[in-house]
Design a protein around this motif. Structure first.
Motif, PDB file in Angstrom:
ATOM      1  N   PRO A   8     -33.979 -13.767 -11.830  1.00  0.00           N
ATOM      2  CA  PRO A   8     -35.105 -14.338 -12.579  1.00  0.00           C
ATOM      3  C   PRO A   8     -36.420 -14.008 -11.868  1.00  0.00           C
ATOM      4  N   LEU A   9     -37.442 -13.727 -12.654  1.00  0.00           N
ATOM      5  CA  LEU A   9     -38.663 -13.127 -12.128  1.00  0.00           C
ATOM      6  C   LEU A   9     -39.350 -13.969 -11.067  1.00  0.00           C
ATOM      7  N   ASP A  10     -39.304 -15.298 -11.178  1.00  0.00           N
ATOM      8  CA  ASP A  10     -40.060 -16.123 -10.233  1.00  0.00           C
ATOM      9  C   ASP A  10     -39.514 -16.059  -8.813  1.00  0.00           C
ATOM     10  N   HIS A  11     -38.346 -15.462  -8.607  1.00  0.00           N
ATOM     11  CA  HIS A  11     -37.813 -15.283  -7.260  1.00  0.00           C
ATOM     12  C   HIS A  11     -38.713 -14.376  -6.423  1.00  0.00           C
ATOM     13  N   LEU A  12     -39.555 -13.594  -7.072  1.00  0.00           N
ATOM     14  CA  LEU A  12     -40.463 -12.721  -6.325  1.00  0.00           C
ATOM     15  C   LEU A  12     -41.406 -13.511  -5.423  1.00  0.00           C
ATOM     16  N   ALA A  13     -41.687 -14.757  -5.779  1.00  0.00           N
ATOM     17  CA  ALA A  13     -42.620 -15.566  -4.999  1.00  0.00           C
ATOM     18  C   ALA A  13     -42.087 -15.891  -3.611  1.00  0.00           C
ATOM     19  N   ALA A  14     -40.794 -15.692  -3.395  1.00  0.00           N
ATOM     20  CA  ALA A  14     -40.192 -16.010  -2.106  1.00  0.00           C
ATOM     21  C   ALA A  14     -39.805 -14.758  -1.320  1.00  0.00           C
ATOM     22  N   ARG A  15     -40.339 -13.615  -1.709  1.00  0.00           N
ATOM     23  CA  ARG A  15     -39.932 -12.373  -1.050  1.00  0.00           C
ATOM     24  C   ARG A  15     -40.577 -12.189   0.323  1.00  0.00           C
ATOM     25  N   LEU A 175     -38.714  -6.589 -15.658  1.00  0.00           N
ATOM     26  CA  LEU A 175     -39.823  -6.687 -14.708  1.00  0.00           C
ATOM     27  C   LEU A 175     -39.334  -6.707 -13.268  1.00  0.00           C
ATOM     28  N   TRP A 176     -38.219  -7.376 -13.022  1.00  0.00           N
ATOM     29  CA  TRP A 176     -37.675  -7.424 -11.662  1.00  0.00           C
ATOM     30  C   TRP A 176     -37.276  -6.023 -11.196  1.00  0.00           C
ATOM     31  N   LEU A 177     -36.503  -5.315 -12.005  1.00  0.00           N
ATOM     32  CA  LEU A 177     -36.041  -3.987 -11.599  1.00  0.00           C
ATOM     33  C   LEU A 177     -37.190  -2.982 -11.550  1.00  0.00           C
ATOM     34  N   GLY A 178     -38.228  -3.168 -12.379  1.00  0.00           N
ATOM     35  CA  GLY A 178     -39.417  -2.334 -12.261  1.00  0.00           C
ATOM     36  C   GLY A 178     -40.098  -2.525 -10.932  1.00  0.00           C
ATOM     37  N   ALA A 179     -40.164  -3.778 -10.465  1.00  0.00           N
ATOM     38  CA  ALA A 179     -40.764  -4.056  -9.162  1.00  0.00           C
ATOM     39  C   ALA A 179     -39.947  -3.436  -8.033  1.00  0.00           C
ATOM     40  N   VAL A 180     -38.624  -3.588  -8.115  1.00  0.00           N
ATOM     41  CA  VAL A 180     -37.743  -3.015  -7.094  1.00  0.00           C
ATOM     42  C   VAL A 180     -37.899  -1.496  -7.046  1.00  0.00           C
ATOM     43  N   SER A 181     -37.878  -0.876  -8.215  1.00  0.00           N
ATOM     44  CA  SER A 181     -37.948   0.578  -8.297  1.00  0.00           C
ATOM     45  C   SER A 181     -39.230   1.117  -7.669  1.00  0.00           C
ATOM     46  N   VAL A 182     -40.360   0.559  -8.081  1.00  0.00           N
ATOM     47  CA  VAL A 182     -41.651   1.064  -7.598  1.00  0.00           C
ATOM     48  C   VAL A 182     -41.808   0.812  -6.108  1.00  0.00           C
ATOM     49  N   ALA A 183     -41.470  -0.386  -5.662  1.00  0.00           N
ATOM     50  CA  ALA A 183     -41.578  -0.683  -4.232  1.00  0.00           C
ATOM     51  C   ALA A 183     -40.736   0.295  -3.412  1.00  0.00           C
ATOM     52  N   HIS A 184     -39.593   0.686  -3.984  1.00  0.00           N
ATOM     53  CA  HIS A 184     -38.695   1.593  -3.264  1.00  0.00           C
ATOM     54  C   HIS A 184     -39.287   3.006  -3.168  1.00  0.00           C
ATOM     55  N   TYR A 185     -39.657   3.602  -4.312  1.00  0.00           N
ATOM     56  CA  TYR A 185     -40.087   5.006  -4.228  1.00  0.00           C
ATOM     57  C   TYR A 185     -41.494   5.165  -3.649  1.00  0.00           C
ATOM     58  N   LEU A 186     -42.299   4.095  -3.678  1.00  0.00           N
ATOM     59  CA  LEU A 186     -43.587   4.157  -2.986  1.00  0.00           C
ATOM     60  C   LEU A 186     -43.453   3.840  -1.502  1.00  0.00           C
ATOM     61  N   ARG A 187     -42.253   3.424  -1.092  1.00  0.00           N
ATOM     62  CA  ARG A 187     -41.963   3.084   0.303  1.00  0.00           C
ATOM     63  C   ARG A 187     -42.921   1.975   0.792  1.00  0.00           C
ATOM     64  N   MET A 188     -43.045   0.931  -0.013  1.00  0.00           N
ATOM     65  CA  MET A 188     -43.921  -0.174   0.329  1.00  0.00           C
ATOM     66  C   MET A 188     -43.268  -1.086   1.362  1.00  0.00           C
ATOM     67  N   ALA A 189     -44.111  -1.786   2.130  1.00  0.00           N
ATOM     68  CA  ALA A 189     -43.616  -2.646   3.201  1.00  0.00           C
ATOM     69  C   ALA A 189     -44.400  -3.954   3.222  1.00  0.00           C
ATOM     70  N   ALA A 190     -43.952  -4.875   4.075  1.00  0.00           N
ATOM     71  CA  ALA A 190     -44.563  -6.197   4.126  1.00  0.00           C
ATOM     72  C   ALA A 190     -46.002  -6.169   4.628  1.00  0.00           C
ATOM     73  N   ALA A 215     -42.008  -6.319  -2.035  1.00  0.00           N
ATOM     74  CA  ALA A 215     -41.990  -5.754  -0.678  1.00  0.00           C
ATOM     75  C   ALA A 215     -42.460  -6.741   0.377  1.00  0.00           C
ATOM     76  N   GLY A 216     -42.933  -7.922  -0.059  1.00  0.00           N
ATOM     77  CA  GLY A 216     -43.441  -8.901   0.895  1.00  0.00           C
ATOM     78  C   GLY A 216     -44.883  -8.661   1.279  1.00  0.00           C
ATOM     79  N   GLY A 217     -45.579  -7.814   0.515  1.00  0.00           N
ATOM     80  CA  GLY A 217     -46.961  -7.462   0.836  1.00  0.00           C
ATOM     81  C   GLY A 217     -47.970  -8.371   0.160  1.00  0.00           C
ATOM     82  N   CYS A 218     -49.234  -7.987   0.267  1.00  0.00           N
ATOM     83  CA  CYS A 218     -50.352  -8.809  -0.181  1.00  0.00           C
ATOM     84  C   CYS A 218     -51.152  -8.069  -1.249  1.00  0.00           C
ATOM     85  N   VAL A 219     -51.639  -8.818  -2.247  1.00  0.00           N
ATOM     86  CA  VAL A 219     -52.443  -8.257  -3.334  1.00  0.00           C
ATOM     87  C   VAL A 219     -53.833  -8.871  -3.292  1.00  0.00           C
ATOM     88  N   THR A 220     -54.846  -8.032  -3.490  1.00  0.00           N
ATOM     89  CA  THR A 220     -56.200  -8.544  -3.680  1.00  0.00           C
ATOM     90  C   THR A 220     -56.725  -8.018  -5.011  1.00  0.00           C
TER      91      THR A 220
END
Length: 513
Positions: A8-15, A175-190, A215-220
């Motif tokens: 479920p999408l709201d699990h992203l808040a705890a990444r 939306l969850w798998l889209g987030a996983v996919s992009v974070a993976h191929y962009l090699r994003m990190a915390a 990825a555990g990162g920050c958005v502005t």
């Protein structure tokens, strides 16, 4: 290892780690612990106000509400309908009515432009500040949801080549798998910091949030007025990830960037139109150490392909290969997988495929069809309408579009919607909207109209003023051609092909007034 299990999408808040920054706003910074707390309050308020599965629309600039609404709605069991803040009354009224929204939350100034008939008696309208005031006094939903990942969680409205915008239905899994996919191929990190300059009502813009938080990162988030605002924000927040569309890249690469604005950059990502070799060259010059990621996508399946940065210089015009969780087939006119070098339609299969168009089975059946028998996923696929080729190395190349979609400044614009607005002014009898290739815009919008003979420039100016009231800035025509007659074909219909050829010829000669 890449985990294909959707949650479920709201699990992203705890990444991310609880004390790590998750969201940098103008007046405060929220840690991941703060993110959980604020999402819980907003989710509790939403669940109290509307029923499970009902639609909640948001119409506001980037801020705490618009950034947290996707996850809060998911936790509350409601469906989020984000509306582009640049849209105006007519477009907003259509989206609210079409989605059947039970509530519209927005900024005071925007809501004041609406009349009661625009949203109806079944839709409650709440100002953004009032929403937070009410949420703060209620009981939050602190536990992450256990909803079915296939449940509907969002409806994103996107323009088609004809008619009004249509709502693309997205699940938690999409939306969850889209987030996983992009974070993976962009090699994003915390330790990544993403500057969110794209509208959050677009899938590309919304994914800026979701992939970074995965990825555990920050958005502005940033609503910029001038391109230099982007450079200033990059310097201020030590931004590592910058996503944009080609017209913005042109503006950004024409500026002088201070060293502290580029030193932290790790990657540029592009979608909403192809990068040219000149743009790639200019991005390389701007930040030689940063990776460049050209990407191709469509809202109906989020993202289809990306080009690995190591191949950008040697294959600058390629769309690349399928992103993780996407299967991309090229199907020729004989319904077979096209051979290398053979043109065919790009067909997207797999778990990123959306659930169709909201309450529109006719248009859904046109685009969402059974996957080709050669697909390893099967099920439903998105038949894009885009013609592509695959080379011997497996890299894809764009050939052309089947429809007449105008893509200007990263926005998909329906010609019919613009034509209807022109005719609705009462100043013209017929109108044809065309996209003409433009280095800065992707497409410049040319509007050809038939009105009273001899009315000419004065009437065209009046129509421009009327369109400025009715349509957002990105839909305004760059050039208006006033005609006494418009060409027709043998069936008596407007000959769009002949007219398009003529207008593009005029534009190429530079005589486009």
């Amino acid at each position: 290892m890449l985990d294909p299990t959707p949650f479920p999408l709201d699990h992203l808040a705890a990444r991310g780690e609880s004390d790590d920054p998750a969201l940098i706003l103008k007046d405060k910074t929220l840690s991941f612990a703060d993110l959980q707390e604020r999402i819980a309050l907003l989710a509790g308020w939403l669940a109290q106000k509307v029923g499970n599965g009902e639609r909640v629309a948001s119409w506001a600039v980037k801020g705490e509400l618009t950034c947290l609404m996707p996850l809060a709605a998911a936790r509350a069991g409601v469906v989020h309908v984000p509306i582009n803040p640049l849209l105006k009354r007519a477009q907003v009224a259509h989206i609210v009515a079409d989605s059947g929204a039970a509530m519209l939350v927005g900024t005071k100034a925007r809501l004041k432009t609406l009349e009661p008939d625009d949203y109806g008696e079944n839709c409650e309208v709440v100002e953004e500040s009032a929403a937070w005031d009410q949420a703060a006094t209620g009981d939050g939903i602190t536990a992450s949801s256990t909803r079915d990942p296939e449940d509907l969680v969002a409806i994103l409205y996107t323009s088609g080549s004809t008619g009004q915008p249509k709502g693309v239905m997205l699940s938690h899994a999409n939306l969850w798998l889209g987030a996983v996919s992009v974070a993976h191929y962009l090699r994003m990190a915390a330790d990544d910091v993403t500057l969110a300059v794209l509208p959050l009502s677009f899938d590309y813009g919304q994914n800026q949030l979701l992939s970074t938080w995965y990825a555990g990162g920050c958005v502005t988030p940033l609503d910029y007025l001038f391109p230099r605002d982007v450079a200033k924000a990059c310097a201020k927040h030590s931004v590592t990830t910058l996503a944009a569309v080609p017209p913005l890249w042109v503006q950004l690469t024409e500026m002088d960037w201070p060293e502290d604005a580029v030193s932290s950059l790790r990657r540029f990502t592009n979608s909403g139109g192809a990068l040219t070799t000149h743009m790639v060259r200019d991005l390389r010059a701007l930040a030689p150490h940063a990776d460049v990621y050209p990407m191709y996508g469509l809202t109906e399946a989020f993202r289809s392909t990306y080009l690995d940065p190591s191949l950008v210089d040697t294959h600058p015009t390629s769309m690349g290969t399928a992103i993780p969780f996407a299967e991309i087939l090229v199907i020729n006119d004989a319904d077979e997988v096209a051979a290398p070098g053979e043109e065919g339609e790009l067909v997207h299969c797999g778990p990123l495929v959306a659930q169709g168009y909201w309450q529109d089975p006719a248009r859904t059946s046109e685009r969402f069809k059974p996957a080709p028998e050669q697909s390893k996923y099967g099920g439903t696929a998105v038949w894009s309408g885009d013609r592509v080729k695959r080379d011997n190395e497996g890299l894809l190349y764009f050939v052309g579009r089947r429809d007449a979609m105008i893509k200007s400044s990263g926005n998909r614009i329906s010609p019919q919607e613009l034509e209807d607005a022109a005719v609705s002014t009462g100043l013209v009898s017929e109108a044809v909207a065309l996209g003409v290739a433009d280095d800065r815009l992707g497409h410049a919008i040319h509007l050809v109209v038939r009105g009273d003979p001899g009315a000419g420039d004065a009437a065209a100016d009046r129509m421009r003023k009327e369109l400025a009231k009715a349509l957002p800035n990105f839909m305004q025509p760059h050039v208006v051609h006033w005609r006494d007659t418009l060409p027709t074909n043998a069936n008596g219909k407007l000959d769009r092909s002949a007219l398009g050829k003529e207008i593009r010829g005029i534009a190429a000669r530079g005589d486009d007034q």
